[in-house]
Design a protein around this motif. Structure first.
Motif, PDB file in Angstrom:
ATOM      1  N   ASN A   1      -7.253  -7.964   6.618  1.00 50.34           N
ATOM      2  CA  ASN A   1      -6.192  -9.172   6.184  1.00 50.34           C
ATOM      3  C   ASN A   1      -4.896  -8.839   6.613  1.00 50.34           C
ATOM      4  OD1 ASN A   1      -8.212 -10.462   4.578  1.00 50.34           O
ATOM      5  ND2 ASN A   1      -7.904  -8.970   2.627  1.00 50.34           N
TER       6      ASN A   1
ATOM      7  N   HIS B   1       0.774  -1.283  -0.084  1.00 51.20           N
ATOM      8  CA  HIS B   1      -0.053  -0.021  -0.011  1.00 51.20           C
ATOM      9  C   HIS B   1       0.934   1.158  -0.020  1.00 51.20           C
ATOM     10  CE1 HIS B   1      -3.597  -2.482   0.941  1.00 51.20           C
ATOM     11  NE2 HIS B   1      -2.613  -3.249   1.543  1.00 51.20           N
TER      12      HIS B   1
ATOM     13  N   ASP C   1      -8.581  -4.556   3.525  1.00 58.24           N
ATOM     14  CA  ASP C   1      -7.183  -4.793   3.564  1.00 58.24           C
ATOM     15  C   ASP C   1      -6.554  -4.585   5.215  1.00 58.24           C
ATOM     16  OD1 ASP C   1      -7.242  -5.370   0.795  1.00 58.24           O
ATOM     17  OD2 ASP C   1      -6.599  -3.172   0.454  1.00 58.24           O
TER      18      ASP C   1
END
Length: 547
Positions: free
Chosen positions: A174, A118, A171
């Motif tokens: 996760n 990211h 995300d």
């Protein structure tokens, strides 16, 4: 004391590129009423203020880091459920401790790798908050390791940190799940190593570990074991730990001190999060002792404790240096205590509930052989029990927490029927001792948030240690005296340790080293699961910068 102003570069592009910028504030900060500030500040004379300032200066110049004159084993050891076990000083194998630190590094690199996708660096202290939160919420079956979380694949506070940093919710969850899996794998590896070592005798296990070397310098002491295990501390803290070991491990050979010292230092080096380990200053502890009878810390460590006996997180490494174990296994029904938990919500909330339960318990001591009631006192108490109930035991707690209104602990303490006094100190105008004081030239750090101090007492405790505005004023000024000087503040900024107010408080940010790092470093550069000499060298350089 002069207020420490925030430098202009807090909002610079460089700051944002290092992910210090976050989208939303972490906390709802309690607002200080100006009338309260003036009410306390007018209670002390100039002479009383000067005396506290001299007291701090005298202790600092003398290098005093603890007070050995107060000994409380006879008073409090009986309240520790695990004292009879901890007094046996269970053996901590350095091989396990070295591996734990290596696996902690591997876990931190995994976190960086997950965020690299990211294009983000980990938010300041997010990893440490995750560790504290996960351990605080873990069940007995999940407490397989004293430091690393086991089988915890969901943790809302880290998800919140990642959301604030710009990662979407799916995300974020996760990332937390993958981090939890990696941590579980690390713990399983440690359990296998411990099992293997337990099958060997102690002497054979010791022979496999490199000898611990202690090297004294003018302003520091180096403690090394092999190529990768390296720790540094000040001469005064080394002497303190040596004295604590002699005092509380008299039955052990002095030749075992280096191994016990190395195990202790490695454990706290792995923990990091120095802001979460900050302590009250010496002068503040002196006020607590003189005015409120406090002589025991419920959250401390051998590195930062003011007095010999204390409660700490790691009984296995700390008991040799005076720890009576975890506060939540400590159940006194009389005495005066200071409670300054890590500023992590689940731990503060758990601590607040434990304090209230202990006060409930001390208030229901019955006349029959001073039998102690269960921690959970029934709502309906029989008339016969009420008739037998005697005067409550003298029990008192001084609880120090940040002024975060959204925290359950804040409302729990504020609304408690045991509350006999409280005060709120403004942020950036009072200070603490840094959690890394044992290896710092500049040991004071300003508090980025307001700090609340709560006094909770049984009726007998309030009679024995009455809380008055003047006593509170003395404690407040002691904390105002605990601010770093202008030169210390400037040095903190140059060393990159002045950013704690931006993202939750209390980080140790080594700016000089951090600025050299590139995003690609999260890829391990061929490292084998944390066991690299390169990391040891970086550690040595970073710690040498402290002097």
């Amino acid at each position: 004391m002069s207020k420490v102003s925030k430098p202009s570069h807090f909002t610079s592009s460089k700051t944002q590129s290092n992910n210090y910028y976050v989208q939303h504030s972490l906390h709802q900060v309690v607002i200080l009423q100006e009338t309260d500030y003036h009410r306390f500040s007018s209670l002390l004379t100039g002479g009383e203020r000067s005396e506290l300032e001299r007291e701090r200066l005298t202790e600092d110049q003398a290098g005093i880091v603890w007070d050995p004159s107060i000994e409380t084993t006879a008073k409090y050891a009986k309240y520790c459920a695990t004292y009879s076990i901890s007094s046996q000083k269970k053996f901590v194998n350095l091989k396990v401790e070295e591996r734990r630190q290596a696996l902690d590094r591997r876990l931190r690199r995994k976190f960086k790798q997950l965020l690299l996708k990211h294009e983000l660096a980990p938010p300041i202290q997010a990893f440490e908050r995750w560790v504290f939160n996960a351990l605080a919420k873990s069940t007995p079956k999940q407490r397989k390791d004293p430091l690393l979380p086991f089988n915890i694949l969901a943790e809302d506070n880290l998800v919140s940190d990642l959301l604030r940093a710009g990662v979407n919710e799916k995300d974020s969850k996760n990332i937390v799940k993958e981090l939890g899996k990696e941590s579980t794998s690390c713990v399983q590896e440690l359990l296998q190593l411990e099992s293997k070592l337990l099958s060997e005798d102690r002497e054979a296990a010791n022979e496999e570990v490199d000898a611990v070397t202690i090297t004294h310098h003018l302003t520091s002491v180096d403690v090394t074991c092999g190529k990768n295990a390296f720790c540094k501390l000040s001469p005064s803290h080394f002497k303190k730990l040596q004295d604590l070991y002699k005092k509380y491990s008299a039955e052990k050979s002095e030749s075992e001190f280096p191994n016990a010292l190395m195990a202790l230092l490695l454990r706290y080096k792995s923990l990091l999060g120095h802001g979460f380990q900050a302590a009250l200053s010496n002068v503040a502890f002196n006020v607590l002792n003189r005015e409120f009878g406090v002589d025991f810390e419920c959250f401390a460590s051998p590195l930062n404790c003011r007095w010999g006996r204390h409660c700490s997180a790691f009984e296995d490494t700390d008991s040799a240096f005076g720890s009576l174990g975890d506060f939540f296994n400590f159940k006194p029904h009389e005495g005066s205590f200071q409670v300054n938990p890590p500023f992590v919500k689940p731990i503060m909330e758990k601590a607040g509930r434990h304090v209230i339960e202990l006060l409930d318990r001390a208030s229901f001591i019955t006349a029959a052989a001073t039998t102690i009631a269960p921690l959970s006192v029934p709502e309906s108490t029989s008339a016969e029990a009420k008739a037998k109930k005697t005067k409550s035991k003298a029990l008192s707690f001084v609880v120090v927490i940040p002024g975060w209104e959204e925290c359950e602990c804040w409302s729990l303490l504020k609304e408690s029927p045991y509350l006999t006094g409280m005060t709120l100190l403004p942020g950036d105008q009072h200070g603490f001792l840094d959690g890394a004081q044992h290896q710092r030239q500049d040991k004071y750090r300003p508090s980025p948030y307001p700090t609340g101090i709560f006094f909770l007492q049984t009726a007998a405790g309030a009679a024995k240690w009455p809380v008055t505005d003047r006593k509170i004023a003395l404690l407040r000024y002691a904390l105002f005296c605990s601010m770093p000087s202008q030169s210390e503040s400037a040095r903190r900024m140059r060393m990159g340790r002045g950013f704690s107010a931006i993202d939750g408080g209390g980080g140790v940010y080594k700016g000089k080293n951090k600025n050299k790092r590139k995003w690609e470093e999260a890829d391990n550069n061929g490292a084998q699961e944390g066991d690299t000499i390169g990391e040891s060298i970086e550690d040595r350089e970073a710690q040498m910068d402290e002097y």
